[in-house]
Enzyme design. Structure first.
Site, PDB file in Angstrom:
ATOM      1  N   THR A  42      41.100 -30.288  16.290  1.00 55.97           N
ATOM      2  CA  THR A  42      40.794 -28.871  16.471  1.00 55.97           C
ATOM      3  C   THR A  42      42.077 -28.047  16.538  1.00 55.97           C
ATOM      4  O   THR A  42      42.091 -26.883  16.194  1.00 55.97           O
ATOM      5  CB  THR A  42      39.997 -28.657  17.781  1.00 55.97           C
ATOM      6  OG1 THR A  42      38.849 -29.478  17.728  1.00 55.97           O
ATOM      7  CG2 THR A  42      39.591 -27.214  17.957  1.00 55.97           C
ATOM      8  N   TYR A 130      38.681 -41.964  19.134  1.00 60.21           N
ATOM      9  CA  TYR A 130      37.973 -40.778  18.656  1.00 60.21           C
ATOM     10  C   TYR A 130      37.208 -41.140  17.389  1.00 60.21           C
ATOM     11  O   TYR A 130      37.796 -41.477  16.368  1.00 60.21           O
ATOM     12  CB  TYR A 130      38.982 -39.667  18.402  1.00 60.21           C
ATOM     13  CG  TYR A 130      38.432 -38.330  17.978  1.00 60.21           C
ATOM     14  CD1 TYR A 130      37.084 -38.005  18.080  1.00 60.21           C
ATOM     15  CD2 TYR A 130      39.289 -37.366  17.486  1.00 60.21           C
ATOM     16  CE1 TYR A 130      36.609 -36.764  17.695  1.00 60.21           C
ATOM     17  CE2 TYR A 130      38.834 -36.116  17.092  1.00 60.21           C
ATOM     18  CZ  TYR A 130      37.487 -35.826  17.196  1.00 60.21           C
ATOM     19  OH  TYR A 130      37.024 -34.596  16.800  1.00 60.21           O
ATOM     20  N   LYS A 158      35.663 -40.636  22.445  1.00 62.28           N
ATOM     21  CA  LYS A 158      35.159 -39.310  22.093  1.00 62.28           C
ATOM     22  C   LYS A 158      34.253 -39.542  20.894  1.00 62.28           C
ATOM     23  O   LYS A 158      34.700 -39.894  19.809  1.00 62.28           O
ATOM     24  CB  LYS A 158      36.288 -38.343  21.733  1.00 62.28           C
ATOM     25  CG  LYS A 158      35.769 -36.968  21.354  1.00 62.28           C
ATOM     26  CD  LYS A 158      36.902 -36.008  21.028  1.00 62.28           C
ATOM     27  CE  LYS A 158      36.323 -34.658  20.621  1.00 62.28           C
ATOM     28  NZ  LYS A 158      37.383 -33.706  20.248  1.00 62.28           N
TER      29      LYS A 158
END
Length: 169
Positions: A42, A130, A158
């Site tokens: 992000t 992740y 995640k």
């Protein structure tokens, strides 16, 4: 309590806006954000130079360290490079690392285990795997996650598949 994946503020010249970054970090600390994830997917990390990555992480540790956990995105498509970025994150004071599955190369499940275990064994920094197959082209299967949980340096996952049924397995 919350954990936020922080964007990296950029100025009109496409440089990291350190003032805006500091203000954003201070706001999160004041609001009680429990953990701040910087340099993740992000946060535009793939477009930053290594010196910019160091600046962002150093500023985050300076402003939020000790008040919120600092989770540094360190994953790349290459195991050796990820080990180096994770070591650097540890040197700069991160509390843990967020390591995305290797993008573009599409390793096997066995390859994913070897990748994450190599990083967790090489660096004394808790690792959060992740799983975001929509971005990387490879998914950690629940069975593979089970294997990874056996490594003491791998402390979390995640999960970003959008499939909540995967969590139940």
């Amino acid at each position: 309590e919350s954990m936020v994946a922080l964007v990296t503020p950029m100025d009109d010249e496409n440089k990291v806006d350190m003032g805006a970054l500091r203000a954003l970090l201070e706001w999160h600390v004041e609001c009680g954000t429990r953990a701040i994830v910087v340099l993740g997917t992000t946060g535009e990390a793939s477009t930053l130079s290594s010196s910019e990555r160091d600046m962002v992480l150093s500023e985050t540790v300076s402003v939020a360290g000790g008040k919120a956990a600092v989770v540094a995105g360190t994953g790349t498509r290459d195991t050796a490079a990820t080990i180096e970025t994770t070591k650097r994150a540890a040197e700069l004071g991160a509390d843990s690392s967020l390591v995305v599955t290797p993008y573009y190369v599409k390793p096997t499940q066995h390859g994913l285990v070897k990748h994450f275990e190599a990083i967790a064994s090489a660096v004394d920094l808790p690792l959060i795997a992740y799983n975001v197959p929509g971005r990387t082209g490879v998914a950690l299967k629940p069975e593979t996650v089970g294997i990874l949980t056996e490594h003491p340096g791998i402390v979390g996952l995640k999960e970003a598949t959008g499939d909540n049924s995967r969590v139940a397995t």
